[in-house]
Design a protein around this motif. Structure first.
Motif, PDB file in Angstrom:
ATOM      1  N   PRO A 148      -7.721  -4.455  -0.748  1.00  0.00           N
ATOM      2  CA  PRO A 148      -8.682  -3.405  -0.354  1.00  0.00           C
ATOM      3  C   PRO A 148      -8.516  -2.129  -1.184  1.00  0.00           C
ATOM      4  O   PRO A 148      -7.400  -1.649  -1.389  1.00  0.00           O
ATOM      5  CB  PRO A 148      -8.338  -3.175   1.124  1.00  0.00           C
ATOM      6  N   LEU A 149      -9.650  -1.624  -1.655  1.00  0.00           N
ATOM      7  CA  LEU A 149      -9.653  -0.454  -2.544  1.00  0.00           C
ATOM      8  C   LEU A 149      -9.345   0.837  -1.798  1.00  0.00           C
ATOM      9  O   LEU A 149      -8.769   1.762  -2.360  1.00  0.00           O
ATOM     10  CB  LEU A 149     -11.044  -0.357  -3.195  1.00  0.00           C
ATOM     11  N   ASN A 150      -9.749   0.902  -0.527  1.00  0.00           N
ATOM     12  CA  ASN A 150      -9.713   2.192   0.165  1.00  0.00           C
ATOM     13  C   ASN A 150      -8.495   2.386   1.067  1.00  0.00           C
ATOM     14  O   ASN A 150      -8.546   3.168   2.022  1.00  0.00           O
ATOM     15  CB  ASN A 150     -11.001   2.387   0.973  1.00  0.00           C
ATOM     16  N   LYS A 165       0.015  -0.193  -4.719  1.00  0.00           N
ATOM     17  CA  LYS A 165       0.243  -1.321  -5.641  1.00  0.00           C
ATOM     18  C   LYS A 165      -1.034  -2.156  -5.806  1.00  0.00           C
ATOM     19  O   LYS A 165      -1.867  -2.212  -4.909  1.00  0.00           O
ATOM     20  CB  LYS A 165       1.358  -2.224  -5.093  1.00  0.00           C
ATOM     21  N   GLY A 166      -1.119  -2.825  -6.956  1.00  0.00           N
ATOM     22  CA  GLY A 166      -2.244  -3.723  -7.201  1.00  0.00           C
ATOM     23  C   GLY A 166      -3.546  -2.976  -7.457  1.00  0.00           C
ATOM     24  O   GLY A 166      -3.569  -1.758  -7.654  1.00  0.00           O
ATOM     25  N   GLU A 167      -4.639  -3.738  -7.466  1.00  0.00           N
ATOM     26  CA  GLU A 167      -5.958  -3.171  -7.785  1.00  0.00           C
ATOM     27  C   GLU A 167      -6.947  -3.488  -6.664  1.00  0.00           C
ATOM     28  O   GLU A 167      -6.959  -4.595  -6.140  1.00  0.00           O
ATOM     29  CB  GLU A 167      -6.507  -3.795  -9.076  1.00  0.00           C
ATOM     30  N   GLY A 168      -7.820  -2.522  -6.372  1.00  0.00           N
ATOM     31  CA  GLY A 168      -8.835  -2.729  -5.343  1.00  0.00           C
ATOM     32  C   GLY A 168     -10.191  -3.089  -5.921  1.00  0.00           C
ATOM     33  O   GLY A 168     -11.137  -3.401  -5.193  1.00  0.00           O
ATOM     34  N   SER A 169     -10.294  -3.024  -7.249  1.00  0.00           N
ATOM     35  CA  SER A 169     -11.537  -3.379  -7.928  1.00  0.00           C
ATOM     36  C   SER A 169     -11.150  -3.831  -9.324  1.00  0.00           C
ATOM     37  O   SER A 169     -10.379  -3.137 -10.009  1.00  0.00           O
ATOM     38  CB  SER A 169     -12.472  -2.165  -7.998  1.00  0.00           C
ATOM     39  N   ARG A 170     -11.629  -4.974  -9.738  1.00  0.00           N
ATOM     40  CA  ARG A 170     -11.249  -5.517 -11.041  1.00  0.00           C
ATOM     41  C   ARG A 170     -12.473  -6.025 -11.774  1.00  0.00           C
ATOM     42  O   ARG A 170     -13.417  -6.511 -11.139  1.00  0.00           O
ATOM     43  CB  ARG A 170     -10.332  -6.721 -10.877  1.00  0.00           C
ATOM     44  N   ARG A 188     -17.640  -7.396 -11.967  1.00  0.00           N
ATOM     45  CA  ARG A 188     -16.716  -6.555 -11.190  1.00  0.00           C
ATOM     46  C   ARG A 188     -16.642  -7.094  -9.754  1.00  0.00           C
ATOM     47  O   ARG A 188     -17.675  -7.419  -9.149  1.00  0.00           O
ATOM     48  CB  ARG A 188     -17.182  -5.092 -11.184  1.00  0.00           C
ATOM     49  N   VAL A 189     -15.424  -7.176  -9.254  1.00  0.00           N
ATOM     50  CA  VAL A 189     -15.213  -7.623  -7.870  1.00  0.00           C
ATOM     51  C   VAL A 189     -14.405  -6.546  -7.152  1.00  0.00           C
ATOM     52  O   VAL A 189     -13.354  -6.105  -7.638  1.00  0.00           O
ATOM     53  CB  VAL A 189     -14.456  -8.975  -7.824  1.00  0.00           C
ATOM     54  N   THR A 190     -14.928  -6.134  -6.003  1.00  0.00           N
ATOM     55  CA  THR A 190     -14.290  -5.052  -5.236  1.00  0.00           C
ATOM     56  C   THR A 190     -14.094  -5.503  -3.795  1.00  0.00           C
ATOM     57  O   THR A 190     -14.926  -6.210  -3.240  1.00  0.00           O
ATOM     58  CB  THR A 190     -15.198  -3.792  -5.272  1.00  0.00           C
ATOM     59  N   ASN A 191     -12.975  -5.072  -3.228  1.00  0.00           N
ATOM     60  CA  ASN A 191     -12.671  -5.400  -1.827  1.00  0.00           C
ATOM     61  C   ASN A 191     -12.556  -4.067  -1.071  1.00  0.00           C
ATOM     62  O   ASN A 191     -11.838  -3.165  -1.497  1.00  0.00           O
ATOM     63  CB  ASN A 191     -11.331  -6.168  -1.806  1.00  0.00           C
ATOM     64  N   ILE A 192     -13.291  -3.956   0.041  1.00  0.00           N
ATOM     65  CA  ILE A 192     -13.260  -2.702   0.813  1.00  0.00           C
ATOM     66  C   ILE A 192     -13.060  -3.028   2.286  1.00  0.00           C
ATOM     67  O   ILE A 192     -13.672  -3.975   2.810  1.00  0.00           O
ATOM     68  CB  ILE A 192     -14.574  -1.907   0.604  1.00  0.00           C
ATOM     69  N   LEU A 193     -12.233  -2.245   2.947  1.00  0.00           N
ATOM     70  CA  LEU A 193     -12.017  -2.434   4.389  1.00  0.00           C
ATOM     71  C   LEU A 193     -12.964  -1.539   5.176  1.00  0.00           C
ATOM     72  O   LEU A 193     -13.118  -0.350   4.865  1.00  0.00           O
ATOM     73  CB  LEU A 193     -10.588  -2.049   4.768  1.00  0.00           C
ATOM     74  N   ALA A 194     -13.554  -2.115   6.209  1.00  0.00           N
ATOM     75  CA  ALA A 194     -14.401  -1.349   7.114  1.00  0.00           C
ATOM     76  C   ALA A 194     -13.521  -0.556   8.082  1.00  0.00           C
ATOM     77  O   ALA A 194     -12.285  -0.705   8.090  1.00  0.00           O
ATOM     78  CB  ALA A 194     -15.308  -2.308   7.873  1.00  0.00           C
ATOM     79  N   GLU A 195     -14.156   0.269   8.906  1.00  0.00           N
ATOM     80  CA  GLU A 195     -13.383   1.130   9.815  1.00  0.00           C
ATOM     81  C   GLU A 195     -13.478   0.718  11.286  1.00  0.00           C
ATOM     82  O   GLU A 195     -12.485   0.772  12.001  1.00  0.00           O
ATOM     83  CB  GLU A 195     -13.897   2.568   9.703  1.00  0.00           C
ATOM     84  N   ALA A 236     -22.993  -4.460 -14.893  1.00  0.00           N
ATOM     85  CA  ALA A 236     -24.233  -4.770 -14.154  1.00  0.00           C
ATOM     86  C   ALA A 236     -23.913  -5.605 -12.920  1.00  0.00           C
ATOM     87  O   ALA A 236     -24.487  -5.401 -11.848  1.00  0.00           O
ATOM     88  CB  ALA A 236     -25.208  -5.511 -15.067  1.00  0.00           C
ATOM     89  N   ILE A 237     -23.008  -6.566 -13.076  1.00  0.00           N
ATOM     90  CA  ILE A 237     -22.693  -7.444 -11.946  1.00  0.00           C
ATOM     91  C   ILE A 237     -21.500  -6.890 -11.184  1.00  0.00           C
ATOM     92  O   ILE A 237     -20.413  -6.709 -11.738  1.00  0.00           O
ATOM     93  CB  ILE A 237     -22.406  -8.888 -12.425  1.00  0.00           C
ATOM     94  N   HIS A 238     -21.738  -6.610  -9.918  1.00  0.00           N
ATOM     95  CA  HIS A 238     -20.675  -6.039  -9.078  1.00  0.00           C
ATOM     96  C   HIS A 238     -20.779  -6.672  -7.686  1.00  0.00           C
ATOM     97  O   HIS A 238     -21.760  -6.476  -6.972  1.00  0.00           O
ATOM     98  CB  HIS A 238     -20.854  -4.514  -9.006  1.00  0.00           C
ATOM     99  N   ILE A 239     -19.749  -7.405  -7.325  1.00  0.00           N
ATOM    100  CA  ILE A 239     -19.748  -8.092  -6.027  1.00  0.00           C
ATOM    101  C   ILE A 239     -18.718  -7.443  -5.126  1.00  0.00           C
ATOM    102  O   ILE A 239     -17.543  -7.292  -5.504  1.00  0.00           O
ATOM    103  CB  ILE A 239     -19.443  -9.591  -6.227  1.00  0.00           C
ATOM    104  N   VAL A 240     -19.164  -7.043  -3.947  1.00  0.00           N
ATOM    105  CA  VAL A 240     -18.285  -6.330  -3.023  1.00  0.00           C
ATOM    106  C   VAL A 240     -18.022  -7.198  -1.794  1.00  0.00           C
ATOM    107  O   VAL A 240     -18.952  -7.637  -1.117  1.00  0.00           O
ATOM    108  CB  VAL A 240     -18.925  -4.990  -2.579  1.00  0.00           C
ATOM    109  N   ASP A 241     -16.738  -7.454  -1.533  1.00  0.00           N
ATOM    110  CA  ASP A 241     -16.326  -8.114  -0.295  1.00  0.00           C
ATOM    111  C   ASP A 241     -16.036  -6.985   0.695  1.00  0.00           C
ATOM    112  O   ASP A 241     -15.063  -6.240   0.538  1.00  0.00           O
ATOM    113  CB  ASP A 241     -15.074  -8.964  -0.575  1.00  0.00           C
ATOM    114  N   PHE A 242     -16.925  -6.842   1.702  1.00  0.00           N
ATOM    115  CA  PHE A 242     -16.750  -5.770   2.693  1.00  0.00           C
ATOM    116  C   PHE A 242     -16.167  -6.406   3.950  1.00  0.00           C
ATOM    117  O   PHE A 242     -16.840  -7.184   4.649  1.00  0.00           O
ATOM    118  CB  PHE A 242     -18.091  -5.098   2.977  1.00  0.00           C
TER     119      PHE A 242
END
Ligand SMILES: [Fe+2]
Ligand SMILES: [Fe+2]
Length: 267
Positions: free
Chosen positions: A87-89, A95-100, A110-117, A141-147
């Motif tokens: 998770p990026l946030n 440690k590690g990366e939240g978006s690669r 681009r792949v990003t992982n974000i935690l909801a609240e 251009a391509i950005h996939i977000v796992d929310f």
């Protein structure tokens, strides 16, 4: 670009199920890039190195969620794990990366992982602010977000907020597939939850009797079956490489490796 996204893989039984499904459909469906959520692979919580390594043999990117640190061993390997996106946030984890950014057939993804609240316990930065900042800084251009979150409305709000700004907002965490996969007005794919991959006839991948004993009677321990009929939930996306919009999407559901429709009884 054709992307296949697998929802939360629960236990080694889930890993084996995904590997089997992928072996049978990857070529048939002409899948270019595979993303899998690996937060529950190691006995239902977290991701040990050996499971990361096994998953990395067939997944191009591996996202996590609130269980990113359920196995402390991640601290020891995360900086070498170049397919892992935690998770990026997170407020207290560096440690590690939240978006690669990955490369597939000469195209950047681009792949990003974000935690909801909502209904979540982790200390996080505001999800919308976090992704807002990221999309204003990144060029792919391509950005996939796992929310990754519990609340369907929080996830839908997030999807609409980023319509046209990312290729896909794909929900994970509840382990239950929602029937709302769609392409939003400005071309972003959205699904509240992809569902899980693991033992079928369970409570979200965990042995149903063990869950009932623990939750209802406070007895015993919840566990993931080691062998069981399996189900696999995934989402297929076709993404325009020039503008990152999604042109086609379709959820898939397999029981014991065979494609099924929801509502069909297996037992
Ligand atoms: Fe999960
Ligand atoms: Fe989760």
């Amino acid at each position: 670009m054709r992307v296949l996204f697998f929802g939360d893989i629960v236990g080694h039984v889930g890993l084996t199920a995904v590997s089997g499904v992928l072996a049978s459909i990857k070529e048939k469906l002409h899948v270019d890039f595979v993303i899998a959520n690996g937060e529950n692979v190691s006995k239902g919580k977290g991701l040990l190195y050996k499971d990361y390594a096994e998953l990395a043999q067939f997944a191009d990117a591996i996202t996590l969620g609130n269980h990113y640190h359920s196995k402390d061993a991640i601290d020891g390997y995360i900086k070498y794990a170049d397919k892992l996106v935690r998770p990026l946030n997170l407020l207290h984890y560096e440690k590690g990366e939240g978006s690669r950014v990955f490369e597939c057939k000469g195209v950047k993804i681009r792949v990003t992982n974000i935690l909801a609240e909502a209904f979540m316990n982790e200390a996080v930065k505001k999800p919308i602010d976090t992704l807002d900042k990221l999309v204003s800084d990144c060029e792919e251009a391509i950005h996939i977000v796992d929310f990754h979150g519990e609340s369907s409305s929080e996830k839908q709000i997030f999807g609409f907020m980023f319509d046209g700004l990312v290729s896909a907002v794909i929900g994970t965490h509840t382990h239950v597939q929602t029937a709302d996969a769609r392409i939003l007005e400005k071309g972003t794919a959205y699904m509240t939850d992809v569902g899980y991959c693991g033992a079928y006839d369970t409570v979200i991948g965990f042995d149903k009797d063990s869950v009932i004993d623990k939750i209802v009677y406070d007895a015993g321990r919840i566990y993931v079956p080691t062998e069981a009929p399996t189900c696999v939930n995934c989402l297929l996306l076709d993404i325009d490489e020039k503008d990152g919009s999604v042109t086609y999407l379709r959820p898939y559901y397999f029981i014991n490796g065979k494609e099924r429709n929801y509502g069909e009884s297996y037992l």
